[in-house]
Motif scaffolding. Structure first.
Motif, PDB file in Angstrom:
ATOM      1  N   GLU A 121     -18.536 -58.270 -70.837  1.00  0.00           N
ATOM      2  CA  GLU A 121     -18.044 -57.829 -72.142  1.00  0.00           C
ATOM      3  C   GLU A 121     -18.287 -56.335 -72.335  1.00  0.00           C
ATOM      4  O   GLU A 121     -17.435 -55.618 -72.863  1.00  0.00           O
ATOM      5  CB  GLU A 121     -18.748 -58.619 -73.245  1.00  0.00           C
ATOM      6  CG  GLU A 121     -18.198 -58.397 -74.638  1.00  0.00           C
ATOM      7  CD  GLU A 121     -16.891 -59.133 -74.879  1.00  0.00           C
ATOM      8  OE1 GLU A 121     -16.163 -58.731 -75.807  1.00  0.00           O
ATOM      9  OE2 GLU A 121     -16.596 -60.079 -74.143  1.00  0.00           O
ATOM     10  N   MET A 139     -27.658 -68.092 -72.177  1.00  0.00           N
ATOM     11  CA  MET A 139     -26.656 -67.202 -71.599  1.00  0.00           C
ATOM     12  C   MET A 139     -27.286 -65.920 -71.067  1.00  0.00           C
ATOM     13  O   MET A 139     -28.005 -65.224 -71.778  1.00  0.00           O
ATOM     14  CB  MET A 139     -25.591 -66.873 -72.642  1.00  0.00           C
ATOM     15  CG  MET A 139     -24.843 -68.103 -73.121  1.00  0.00           C
ATOM     16  SD  MET A 139     -23.451 -67.676 -74.182  1.00  0.00           S
ATOM     17  CE  MET A 139     -23.104 -69.275 -74.926  1.00  0.00           C
ATOM     18  N   THR A 187     -18.695 -72.411 -75.106  1.00  0.00           N
ATOM     19  CA  THR A 187     -19.002 -72.672 -76.514  1.00  0.00           C
ATOM     20  C   THR A 187     -17.834 -73.309 -77.267  1.00  0.00           C
ATOM     21  O   THR A 187     -18.039 -74.250 -78.043  1.00  0.00           O
ATOM     22  CB  THR A 187     -19.443 -71.369 -77.210  1.00  0.00           C
ATOM     23  OG1 THR A 187     -20.568 -70.823 -76.514  1.00  0.00           O
ATOM     24  CG2 THR A 187     -19.840 -71.646 -78.646  1.00  0.00           C
ATOM     25  N   GLY A 215     -19.708 -68.011 -71.137  1.00  0.00           N
ATOM     26  CA  GLY A 215     -20.332 -68.955 -72.054  1.00  0.00           C
ATOM     27  C   GLY A 215     -19.798 -68.844 -73.466  1.00  0.00           C
ATOM     28  O   GLY A 215     -19.487 -69.851 -74.104  1.00  0.00           O
ATOM     29  N   THR A 216     -19.671 -67.609 -73.963  1.00  0.00           N
ATOM     30  CA  THR A 216     -19.207 -67.426 -75.340  1.00  0.00           C
ATOM     31  C   THR A 216     -17.715 -67.682 -75.484  1.00  0.00           C
ATOM     32  O   THR A 216     -17.263 -68.259 -76.470  1.00  0.00           O
ATOM     33  CB  THR A 216     -19.536 -66.001 -75.836  1.00  0.00           C
ATOM     34  OG1 THR A 216     -18.983 -65.041 -74.926  1.00  0.00           O
ATOM     35  CG2 THR A 216     -21.035 -65.797 -75.924  1.00  0.00           C
ATOM     36  N   GLN A 217     -16.936 -67.272 -74.485  1.00  0.00           N
ATOM     37  CA  GLN A 217     -15.478 -67.387 -74.590  1.00  0.00           C
ATOM     38  C   GLN A 217     -14.946 -68.768 -74.233  1.00  0.00           C
ATOM     39  O   GLN A 217     -13.921 -69.198 -74.760  1.00  0.00           O
ATOM     40  CB  GLN A 217     -14.798 -66.346 -73.698  1.00  0.00           C
ATOM     41  CG  GLN A 217     -14.929 -64.916 -74.194  1.00  0.00           C
ATOM     42  CD  GLN A 217     -14.081 -63.957 -73.377  1.00  0.00           C
ATOM     43  OE1 GLN A 217     -13.414 -64.337 -72.423  1.00  0.00           O
ATOM     44  NE2 GLN A 217     -14.112 -62.688 -73.757  1.00  0.00           N
ATOM     45  N   MET A 225     -22.918 -64.730 -69.753  1.00  0.00           N
ATOM     46  CA  MET A 225     -22.760 -64.442 -71.166  1.00  0.00           C
ATOM     47  C   MET A 225     -21.309 -64.567 -71.648  1.00  0.00           C
ATOM     48  O   MET A 225     -21.003 -65.335 -72.570  1.00  0.00           O
ATOM     49  CB  MET A 225     -23.276 -63.030 -71.468  1.00  0.00           C
ATOM     50  CG  MET A 225     -23.256 -62.657 -72.933  1.00  0.00           C
ATOM     51  SD  MET A 225     -24.533 -63.540 -73.881  1.00  0.00           S
ATOM     52  CE  MET A 225     -26.008 -62.731 -73.243  1.00  0.00           C
ATOM     53  N   THR A 226     -20.404 -63.850 -71.013  1.00  0.00           N
ATOM     54  CA  THR A 226     -19.032 -63.826 -71.510  1.00  0.00           C
ATOM     55  C   THR A 226     -18.329 -65.161 -71.318  1.00  0.00           C
ATOM     56  O   THR A 226     -17.642 -65.648 -72.221  1.00  0.00           O
ATOM     57  CB  THR A 226     -18.225 -62.698 -70.834  1.00  0.00           C
ATOM     58  OG1 THR A 226     -18.925 -61.459 -71.009  1.00  0.00           O
ATOM     59  CG2 THR A 226     -16.847 -62.567 -71.436  1.00  0.00           C
ATOM     60  N   ASN A 273     -23.006 -56.914 -67.604  1.00  0.00           N
ATOM     61  CA  ASN A 273     -22.325 -57.808 -68.537  1.00  0.00           C
ATOM     62  C   ASN A 273     -20.834 -57.490 -68.600  1.00  0.00           C
ATOM     63  O   ASN A 273     -20.441 -56.342 -68.811  1.00  0.00           O
ATOM     64  CB  ASN A 273     -22.948 -57.686 -69.928  1.00  0.00           C
ATOM     65  CG  ASN A 273     -22.231 -58.529 -70.961  1.00  0.00           C
ATOM     66  OD1 ASN A 273     -21.444 -58.022 -71.744  1.00  0.00           O
ATOM     67  ND2 ASN A 273     -22.473 -59.838 -70.965  1.00  0.00           N
TER      68      ASN A 273
END
Length: 291
Positions: A220, A127, A108, A103-105, A100-101, A218
């Motif tokens: 984050e 994610m 993406t 992928g977003t940071q 997740m983290t 997670n």
């Protein structure tokens, strides 16, 4: 002697546990398979197989040579595939599994460049911080941090990060100041990563469970809890670098309580790897090799 053909024959015999089955797979006679194996052993001056009337088995040298042959054949297939793909344009749906983290940071923000470069590729990035069976879920590849989680997939390292210990200024003050040794950390409350399966290399044993104030799967979430002073956190630097710069967290015992953590791309196989997958792997290596 055609060594590539000999390697293919040897691998077929090893993987099918017999000359007859290998001959059927290769579409040739048993005599040709047997003769090819004999010539190969003569050339290498070593016995690769123990043969009986019912079966064949690998010798110690054969086991070692089998891995070499597989690697060489995979490399050759990959090169042939790359030549065949010249002039073709990557296209189709590319399904990616990512933490997740990260992928977003990190993924993406660079995706627009990839999509602009390969306009016929449609990206579907899923994610999650749990390990996903990418074959079962129909994924083309997965991004993993540290552990790979499977022995059946091709693994390629594309970057490296650092895991470090960090805590909020408020928690540091509450605990009497910055720790000086790893032993000092044993009395500190912690926020744990629930998917971690082993203690860090610098830590002789797990932290006292009674001091574990919270946990999450997670990064984050762990970051936010650490910023709030719930406990110290042991997470990758790419997750907490902004918090460090903003003064919300401070690194504890830099150079001591830390370890390098590889970042991997996992995919099912090298042979006949889709062009859309290949170019994304190359793109990730280019973007993050100096991370």
């Amino acid at each position: 002697m055609d060594m590539l053909n000999a390697m293919q024959t040897f691998v077929a015999v090893a993987e099918n546990s017999g000359i007859t089955a290998a001959a059927d797979k290769l579409g040739c006679s048993k005599a040709i398979v047997s003769r090819t194996l004999s010539l190969l052993e003569e050339r290498l001056d070593v016995r690769l197989l123990n043969r009986t009337t019912r079966k064949v088995s690998l010798t110690e040298a054969g086991t070692e040579y089998l891995e070499h042959c597989r690697a060489m054949l995979e490399q050759n297939a990959e090169i042939e595939s790359r030549f065949a793909e010249k002039g073709l344009e990557p296209q189709g749906h590319l399904r990616i599994s990512s933490p997740m983290t990260f992928g977003t940071q990190h993924i993406t923000p660079v995706l627009p460049e990839f999509i602009d470069k390969y306009p016929k590729v449609q990206v579907d990035i899923q994610m999650t911080d749990r390990f996903v069976d990418i074959v079962e879920q129909g994924m083309d590849l997965a991004i993993r941090i540290g552990a790979t989680g499977s022995d059946s997939l091709i693994v390629r390292k594309f970057a490296e990060t650092q895991h470090q210990v960090a805590a909020s200024p408020e928690l540091i003050e509450k605990m009497g100041g910055m720790p000086k040794t790893v032993e000092d950390l044993k009395s500190w409350p912690t926020v744990a990563y629930s998917l971690r399966t082993a203690a860090p290399s610098w830590q002789s044993s797990r932290v006292n469970p009674e001091l574990e104030r919270a946990r999450s799967n997670n990064g984050e979430a762990i970051l936010r809890l650490a910023e709030a002073g719930v406990g110290l956190a042991y997470i990758p630097t790419f997750i907490m670098e902004d918090s460090i710069k903003a003064g919300k967290l401070k690194v504890l015992l830099p150079g001591i309580a830390q370890e390098s953590t590889p970042l991997y791309i996992l995919y099912p196989h090298r042979r006949r790897l889709a062009l859309k997958t290949r170019v994304f792997i190359d793109f990730m290596v280019q973007k993050f090799s100096n991370m």
